[in-house]
Design an enzyme around this catalytic site. Structure first.
Site, PDB file in Angstrom:
ATOM      1  N   HIS A 294       0.855  -1.178   0.000  1.00  0.00           N
ATOM      2  CA  HIS A 294       0.000   0.000   0.000  1.00  0.00           C
ATOM      3  C   HIS A 294       0.894   1.232   0.000  1.00  0.00           C
ATOM      4  O   HIS A 294       1.731   1.405   0.877  1.00  0.00           O
ATOM      5  CB  HIS A 294      -0.869  -0.019   1.266  1.00  0.00           C
ATOM      6  CG  HIS A 294      -2.006   0.940   1.254  1.00  0.00           C
ATOM      7  ND1 HIS A 294      -1.845   2.313   1.291  1.00  0.00           N
ATOM      8  CD2 HIS A 294      -3.348   0.726   1.225  1.00  0.00           C
ATOM      9  CE1 HIS A 294      -3.029   2.886   1.289  1.00  0.00           C
ATOM     10  NE2 HIS A 294      -3.959   1.963   1.247  1.00  0.00           N
ATOM     11  N   HIS A 337      -0.565   2.992  11.564  1.00  0.00           N
ATOM     12  CA  HIS A 337       0.687   3.747  11.567  1.00  0.00           C
ATOM     13  C   HIS A 337       0.661   4.886  12.578  1.00  0.00           C
ATOM     14  O   HIS A 337      -0.384   5.284  13.088  1.00  0.00           O
ATOM     15  CB  HIS A 337       1.003   4.287  10.163  1.00  0.00           C
ATOM     16  CG  HIS A 337       0.148   5.428   9.700  1.00  0.00           C
ATOM     17  ND1 HIS A 337      -1.172   5.296   9.379  1.00  0.00           N
ATOM     18  CD2 HIS A 337       0.440   6.732   9.482  1.00  0.00           C
ATOM     19  CE1 HIS A 337      -1.663   6.442   8.968  1.00  0.00           C
ATOM     20  NE2 HIS A 337      -0.699   7.353   9.034  1.00  0.00           N
ATOM     21  N   GLU A 343      -2.729  14.960  11.227  1.00  0.00           N
ATOM     22  CA  GLU A 343      -3.704  14.761  10.162  1.00  0.00           C
ATOM     23  C   GLU A 343      -5.112  15.123  10.622  1.00  0.00           C
ATOM     24  O   GLU A 343      -5.613  14.565  11.596  1.00  0.00           O
ATOM     25  CB  GLU A 343      -3.701  13.303   9.707  1.00  0.00           C
ATOM     26  CG  GLU A 343      -2.345  12.790   9.237  1.00  0.00           C
ATOM     27  CD  GLU A 343      -2.330  11.291   9.017  1.00  0.00           C
ATOM     28  OE1 GLU A 343      -3.344  10.629   9.349  1.00  0.00           O
ATOM     29  OE2 GLU A 343      -1.321  10.766   8.533  1.00  0.00           O
ATOM     30  N   TYR A 352     -15.365   6.093   3.988  1.00  0.00           N
ATOM     31  CA  TYR A 352     -13.917   5.976   3.889  1.00  0.00           C
ATOM     32  C   TYR A 352     -13.543   4.521   4.095  1.00  0.00           C
ATOM     33  O   TYR A 352     -14.102   3.846   4.970  1.00  0.00           O
ATOM     34  CB  TYR A 352     -13.263   6.877   4.933  1.00  0.00           C
ATOM     35  CG  TYR A 352     -11.758   6.792   4.980  1.00  0.00           C
ATOM     36  CD1 TYR A 352     -10.996   7.034   3.842  1.00  0.00           C
ATOM     37  CD2 TYR A 352     -11.092   6.491   6.163  1.00  0.00           C
ATOM     38  CE1 TYR A 352      -9.615   6.966   3.873  1.00  0.00           C
ATOM     39  CE2 TYR A 352      -9.707   6.428   6.209  1.00  0.00           C
ATOM     40  CZ  TYR A 352      -8.977   6.665   5.068  1.00  0.00           C
ATOM     41  OH  TYR A 352      -7.608   6.588   5.103  1.00  0.00           O
ATOM     42  N   HIS A 370      -5.847  13.270  14.129  1.00  0.00           N
ATOM     43  CA  HIS A 370      -4.807  12.409  14.668  1.00  0.00           C
ATOM     44  C   HIS A 370      -3.519  13.228  14.708  1.00  0.00           C
ATOM     45  O   HIS A 370      -2.865  13.414  13.680  1.00  0.00           O
ATOM     46  CB  HIS A 370      -4.615  11.160  13.795  1.00  0.00           C
ATOM     47  CG  HIS A 370      -5.854  10.329  13.659  1.00  0.00           C
ATOM     48  ND1 HIS A 370      -6.168   9.618  12.516  1.00  0.00           N
ATOM     49  CD2 HIS A 370      -6.879  10.110  14.526  1.00  0.00           C
ATOM     50  CE1 HIS A 370      -7.311   8.986  12.683  1.00  0.00           C
ATOM     51  NE2 HIS A 370      -7.763   9.266  13.892  1.00  0.00           N
ATOM     52  N   HIS A 376      -3.036   5.187  14.794  1.00  0.00           N
ATOM     53  CA  HIS A 376      -4.358   5.090  14.196  1.00  0.00           C
ATOM     54  C   HIS A 376      -4.298   4.153  12.997  1.00  0.00           C
ATOM     55  O   HIS A 376      -3.251   3.619  12.653  1.00  0.00           O
ATOM     56  CB  HIS A 376      -4.896   6.465  13.800  1.00  0.00           C
ATOM     57  CG  HIS A 376      -4.008   7.228  12.864  1.00  0.00           C
ATOM     58  ND1 HIS A 376      -2.862   7.870  13.279  1.00  0.00           N
ATOM     59  CD2 HIS A 376      -4.098   7.476  11.529  1.00  0.00           C
ATOM     60  CE1 HIS A 376      -2.284   8.466  12.246  1.00  0.00           C
ATOM     61  NE2 HIS A 376      -3.011   8.234  11.168  1.00  0.00           N
TER      62      HIS A 376
END
Length: 441
Positions: A294, A337, A343, A352, A370, A376
């Site tokens: 990803h 991560h 963010e 989402y 975050h 998260h």
């Protein structure tokens, strides 16, 4: 709002290209030939330069426009302080930075007669508006069109509509911004927001730092992500209006108002690159993996405001647009991560792919924060589903999410920290992630 307003918006013609020199005139012959400020500007107009960067910044990053207007901007009375409402600005000192993961439901309904400016509600931010560093996160919820005119001396405004369209009447002309679009009003540009529906709701990033620009593509090459030709600037359109008009200016965090005797949206022609623009997020050319793993979310950057440290942005605007997922042996939703960046994420439509929707979930009009190094990632339901899903090519086209990502922590306003629509049990989405570790014999 009215059918006539929507027709005017849909009938606009646009100039194409991001960051390039453009020109437009509402009346033939209004643009002077060969000189920016001739001894006598055409048609009895006044010549005026609007600088969005210092005169001496490198040519590639210099932003300025020449305006040819009915009256110069200098022709106005003194400004007076006026109520800030729920609008706040950096430095943010009402609370201390919070390391907890936070999520809000959509904004509650506003009082009748709330326009775009009155409907601005500051969630938080960082930096210092007077020092031109950092950013702020605002939300807006309005049910009335603006009769007054607004400008922001502190920073540029990146507007992300989520519900209801806006017709932005600016000094340069009009822009139509509907859900799925993003509109930018540069620092110091005056505008009025007209509602095209009964109500309007969305998000705003106020960028105090360097103007947003397209990110460098590096190994991607010459094409991909946001294409310069898809950014649209308005065609010149002026208001020749005599009579009282309230003009509100945001300066060093506070609102100041003055009553003009004419409309300041009286620019008949213009040329330059310090201009408002609109961009359709569905035109974003998504780059992703076609083998495995990803990619980091930085690959989805639409616009960046660089800081004094290369590669470390004051703020990035990132969009999670419709795309195909094809990675082999890959956990396809965003991975768990922790990040040195902070963010703020919002949702324009749909769902989402890393969070569950529905009551108490991540829904359009809501948002999550975050801050740096807060852990998260996908919630338990998403993790369980994605870990066992058949890995066939999958089209993600039922949602449109975005992030304002910044190098500094976002400190909340006091009203955001105690808001009734702040979800009190957001941490619960990660509860129940079971132990699966099985040591080898």
């Amino acid at each position: 709002m009215s059918g006539d307003a929507r027709k005017r918006a849909e009938g606009l013609t646009y100039l194409h290209g991001f960051g390039n020199e453009h020109s437009s005139e509402a009346v033939s012959g209004a643009l002077p030939e060969g000189r920016n400020a001739p001894q006598r500007a055409p048609l009895g107009l006044y010549a005026e330069q609007l600088s969005g960067t210092a005169f001496t910044e490198p040519r590639a990053h210099n932003r300025r426009s020449w305006l040819y207007r009915i009256r110069p901007s200098a022709a106005h009375p003194a400004f007076r302080r006026t109520d800030n409402g729920a609008l706040r600005s950096a430095p943010f000192t009402e609370t201390v930075p919070d390391p907890n993961r936070l999520r809000w439901d959509p904004m509650p309904e506003p009082a009748p007669g709330t326009d775009f400016l009155a409907g601005l509600w500051t969630l938080g931010g960082n930096g210092d508006a007077a020092q031109r560093t950092g950013m702020a996160v605002h939300l807006y919820h309005a049910n009335a069109s603006m009769e007054r005119v607004f400008s922001d001396a502190d920073g540029e405004l990146l507007i992300v509509p989520e519900h209801g369209g806006l017709l932005l009447h600016t000094e340069f002309g009009a822009l139509l911004a509907e859900p799925g679009h993003v509109a930018l009003v540069p620092r110091g540009v005056r505008f009025r927001a007209e509602l095209l529906d009964d109500g309007a709701r969305g998000y705003v990033c106020e960028n105090y730092g360097a103007p947003f620009r397209l990110p460098d593509l590096g190994p991607i090459g010459a094409n991909g992500l946001a294409n310069a030709r898809d950014f649209r600037a308005p065609a010149a359109a002026y208001e020749d209006v005599e009579g009282p008009v309230e003009v509100v200016n945001k300066f060093c965090g506070n609102l100041w108002a003055a009553e003009y005797d004419h409309s300041p949206l009286d620019v008949v022609a213009w040329h330059g690159n310090h201009v408002p623009y609109v961009y359709d997020l569905r035109r974003f050319n998504v780059i992703g993996s076609v083998s495995y793993d990803h990619p980091d979310p930085s690959i989805f950057t639409v616009l960046t405001s660089p800081s004094d440290t290369p590669g470390l942005a004051c703020v990035d605007f990132v969009v999670f647009a419709p795309r195909w997922l094809v990675g082999e042996d890959t956990f396809r939703p965003p991975y768990f991560h922790r990040n040195v960046m902070s963010e703020y994420m919002g949702l324009v439509e749909g769902a989402y792919d890393a969070k569950s929707a529905g009551k108490g979930g991540f829904v359009p009009g809501g948002g999550s924060l975050h801050n740096m190094m807060s852990a998260h990632g996908p919630d338990r339901a998403t993790f369980d589903r994605a870990s066992t899903a058949e890995l066939k090519p999958q089209k993600i086209d039922d949602g449109l999410a975005f992030m304002f990502e910044t190098r500094w922590p976002v400190t909340l306003t006091s009203h955001a920290a105690r808001a009734e629509h702040l979800q009190q049990r957001y941490d619960d989405v990660w509860q129940g992630l079971e132990r699966h570790f099985r040591p080898l014999p």
